[in-house]
Design a protein around this motif. Sequence first.
Motif, PDB file in Angstrom:
ATOM      1  N   ARG A  41       0.720  -0.913  -0.343  1.00 46.74           N
ATOM      2  CA  ARG A  41       0.106  -0.384  -0.152  1.00 46.74           C
ATOM      3  C   ARG A  41       0.792   1.961  -0.368  1.00 46.74           C
ATOM      4  N   LEU A  42       0.438   2.568  -0.798  1.00 46.26           N
ATOM      5  CA  LEU A  42       1.175   3.246  -0.842  1.00 46.26           C
ATOM      6  C   LEU A  42       1.934   3.979   0.716  1.00 46.26           C
ATOM      7  N   VAL A  43       1.027   4.300   1.552  1.00 46.87           N
ATOM      8  CA  VAL A  43       1.283   4.129   3.074  1.00 46.87           C
ATOM      9  C   VAL A  43       2.634   3.503   3.655  1.00 46.87           C
ATOM     10  N   ASP A  44       3.427   2.055   2.653  1.00 48.06           N
ATOM     11  CA  ASP A  44       4.966   1.173   3.456  1.00 48.06           C
ATOM     12  C   ASP A  44       5.647   1.970   3.091  1.00 48.06           C
ATOM     13  N   PHE A  45       5.554   2.627   1.918  1.00 48.33           N
ATOM     14  CA  PHE A  45       7.009   3.395   2.097  1.00 48.33           C
ATOM     15  C   PHE A  45       7.457   4.080   2.505  1.00 48.33           C
ATOM     16  N   MET A  46       6.927   5.143   2.654  1.00 45.80           N
ATOM     17  CA  MET A  46       7.154   6.163   3.852  1.00 45.80           C
ATOM     18  C   MET A  46       6.762   5.370   5.191  1.00 45.80           C
ATOM     19  N   LEU A  47       6.057   4.884   6.030  1.00 45.08           N
ATOM     20  CA  LEU A  47       6.605   4.569   6.820  1.00 45.08           C
ATOM     21  C   LEU A  47       7.729   3.440   6.792  1.00 45.08           C
ATOM     22  N   SER A  48       7.894   2.987   5.916  1.00 48.42           N
ATOM     23  CA  SER A  48       9.157   1.454   6.884  1.00 48.42           C
ATOM     24  C   SER A  48      10.139   2.544   5.961  1.00 48.42           C
ATOM     25  N   SER A  49      10.617   3.905   5.386  1.00 46.30           N
ATOM     26  CA  SER A  49      11.439   4.687   5.582  1.00 46.30           C
ATOM     27  C   SER A  49      11.460   5.593   6.827  1.00 46.30           C
ATOM     28  N   MET A  50      11.001   5.409   7.478  1.00 42.67           N
ATOM     29  CA  MET A  50      11.031   6.302   8.819  1.00 42.67           C
ATOM     30  C   MET A  50      11.534   5.231   9.579  1.00 42.67           C
ATOM     31  N   VAL A  51      11.430   4.258   9.728  1.00 43.94           N
ATOM     32  CA  VAL A  51      10.861   2.994  10.461  1.00 43.94           C
ATOM     33  C   VAL A  51      12.623   2.858  10.266  1.00 43.94           C
ATOM     34  N   ASN A  52      13.512   2.575   9.459  1.00 39.69           N
ATOM     35  CA  ASN A  52      13.875   2.456   8.635  1.00 39.69           C
ATOM     36  C   ASN A  52      15.644   2.993   8.799  1.00 39.69           C
ATOM     37  N   CYS A  53      14.813   4.402   9.639  1.00 36.55           N
ATOM     38  CA  CYS A  53      15.643   4.941  10.119  1.00 36.55           C
ATOM     39  C   CYS A  53      15.690   5.549  11.650  1.00 36.55           C
ATOM     40  N   GLY A  54      15.200   4.792  12.168  1.00 34.93           N
ATOM     41  CA  GLY A  54      15.182   5.282  13.092  1.00 34.93           C
ATOM     42  C   GLY A  54      14.626   5.591  14.276  1.00 34.93           C
ATOM     43  N   ILE A  55      13.297   5.854  13.125  1.00 36.97           N
ATOM     44  CA  ILE A  55      11.971   7.223  13.850  1.00 36.97           C
ATOM     45  C   ILE A  55      10.653   5.669  14.392  1.00 36.97           C
ATOM     46  N   ASP A  56      10.659   5.628  15.722  1.00 31.67           N
ATOM     47  CA  ASP A  56      10.052   5.057  16.330  1.00 31.67           C
ATOM     48  C   ASP A  56       8.232   5.133  16.805  1.00 31.67           C
ATOM     49  N   ASN A  57       8.136   6.261  16.304  1.00 32.17           N
ATOM     50  CA  ASN A  57       6.881   6.844  17.067  1.00 32.17           C
ATOM     51  C   ASN A  57       6.456   7.707  16.121  1.00 32.17           C
ATOM     52  N   ILE A  58       5.665   7.468  15.748  1.00 38.26           N
ATOM     53  CA  ILE A  58       5.316   7.778  14.077  1.00 38.26           C
ATOM     54  C   ILE A  58       3.034   8.202  14.190  1.00 38.26           C
ATOM     55  N   SER A  59       2.483   9.184  14.185  1.00 40.00           N
ATOM     56  CA  SER A  59       1.075   9.509  14.195  1.00 40.00           C
ATOM     57  C   SER A  59       0.891   9.395  12.593  1.00 40.00           C
ATOM     58  N   LEU A  60      -0.366   9.135  12.317  1.00 39.29           N
ATOM     59  CA  LEU A  60      -1.039   9.072  11.099  1.00 39.29           C
ATOM     60  C   LEU A  60      -2.660   9.909  11.295  1.00 39.29           C
ATOM     61  N   ILE A  61      -2.775  10.900  10.769  1.00 37.51           N
ATOM     62  CA  ILE A  61      -3.943  11.751  11.070  1.00 37.51           C
ATOM     63  C   ILE A  61      -5.310  11.914  10.370  1.00 37.51           C
ATOM     64  N   VAL A  62      -5.787  11.060  10.336  1.00 33.76           N
ATOM     65  CA  VAL A  62      -7.029  10.112   9.486  1.00 33.76           C
ATOM     66  C   VAL A  62      -8.338  11.534   9.382  1.00 33.76           C
ATOM     67  N   LYS A  63      -8.660  11.111   7.596  1.00 35.55           N
ATOM     68  CA  LYS A  63     -10.154  12.214   8.224  1.00 35.55           C
ATOM     69  C   LYS A  63     -11.143  11.400   7.404  1.00 35.55           C
ATOM     70  N   ARG A  64     -11.345  10.340   6.724  1.00 34.52           N
ATOM     71  CA  ARG A  64     -12.853   9.253   6.102  1.00 34.52           C
ATOM     72  C   ARG A  64     -11.735   8.255   5.408  1.00 34.52           C
ATOM     73  N   ASN A  65     -12.446   7.459   5.514  1.00 36.71           N
ATOM     74  CA  ASN A  65     -12.598   6.105   5.170  1.00 36.71           C
ATOM     75  C   ASN A  65     -11.512   5.319   5.211  1.00 36.71           C
TER      76      ASN A  65
END
Length: 382
Positions: A41-65
């Motif tokens: 899914r598209l989110v996998d790329f940005m999320l994985s990139s953050m995790v690969n660089c050691g960022i382990d506190n990630i929030s997603l602010i959603v609004k619909r669907n």
Amino acid sequence: MVNSNADSAMGILFPNSYDSLVPELVSERLMASIPFASRYRLVDFMLSSMVNCGIDNISLIVKRNYHSLMDHLGAGREWDLTRKNGGLNIIPPYAQKSVNVYNGRVEAIASILDYLKRQKEKYVIMADTNIAVNFDFSAFLQKHIDSGADITIADTREEVPKALLDIDVTKKDLYYTLDIGDDDKVKRIVVNEKEKGEQNVSMNIYVMERQMLMDQIREAYVNGLIYFERDIVSPQINRLDVRAYQHTGYFARILDIKSYFEENMKLLKEENVSALFSPGTIYTKIRDDNPTRYAAGSHVRNVMAADGCVIEGEVENSILFRGVKIGKGAKVRNCVLMQDTVIETGATVEHTITDKNVTISAYKELKGTESFPVYVEKRKTV
């Protein structure tokens, strides 16, 4: 590579950004959960990139669907984000009294100011999820720290995509180009640039100190402002030290159904796959399935196929997601077939995108063109 500074940064993703550009694909999902590259899914790329660089506190602010996104991400186990402190945090509207359906990033971030205040990280990295990219957040954050900038913006050097030039401003979708001077200092931010030729196009990836972000958002929200880039950064471009960080690697920007088709098809070239999936691993939800089965008499050429597929017919230049079935005598060329699509016996399908659980009936013919691929919506039988 994990950056020694990465534990001092948290991530905020905006999964609904640019939904209106792909209405066909987001009737029951959001931009972040659009399937891409046969099993992701598209989110996998940005999320994985953050995790690969050691960022382990990630929030997603959603609004619909957002239910498909929550199902896909779960508790974040595949990304090693199942943690007592930090980890994965999905924030739907109305989850708290202060969280409403937002218009721009100012309102979105204003709704979680109390949450931000409780976090420990010094920096906040913000990004959209309409770009599939293996992004080096370590280098991005390091450059920001070394330069002493107030805000650093990631950009790409390219011609403004046609889909952005044709954008409908009444739907409140904006894009930004940067006028960059010496030392990568941003001199001007242009909203919805119409000039032709190569531009520095913002990737909508930003980093700044958490305290500064909170201060800026509070003031902007009180004054009724909506957009972080247009209403906060641009008016203060001469007061704040805003720098650019140019991404020169591979990326796929999804802006309409045509770009979605084209960016998937580009992954049939090995060099593009290598560029997108390295150096960092891209993680996704695991679905235990059998390996793809190629029946006797089937013909396959230049295909990216996920697990669980059954191919009995002919497939050429196509992206097949999990569980796709191609019947005997069926011909599939230049197609993107999402999960559990069934192409029945003798059907012919060309330049077509099928959403999940689509059935193309026996001996039916469905043909689009490279410029105008046919799209078949979820669960439809043709």
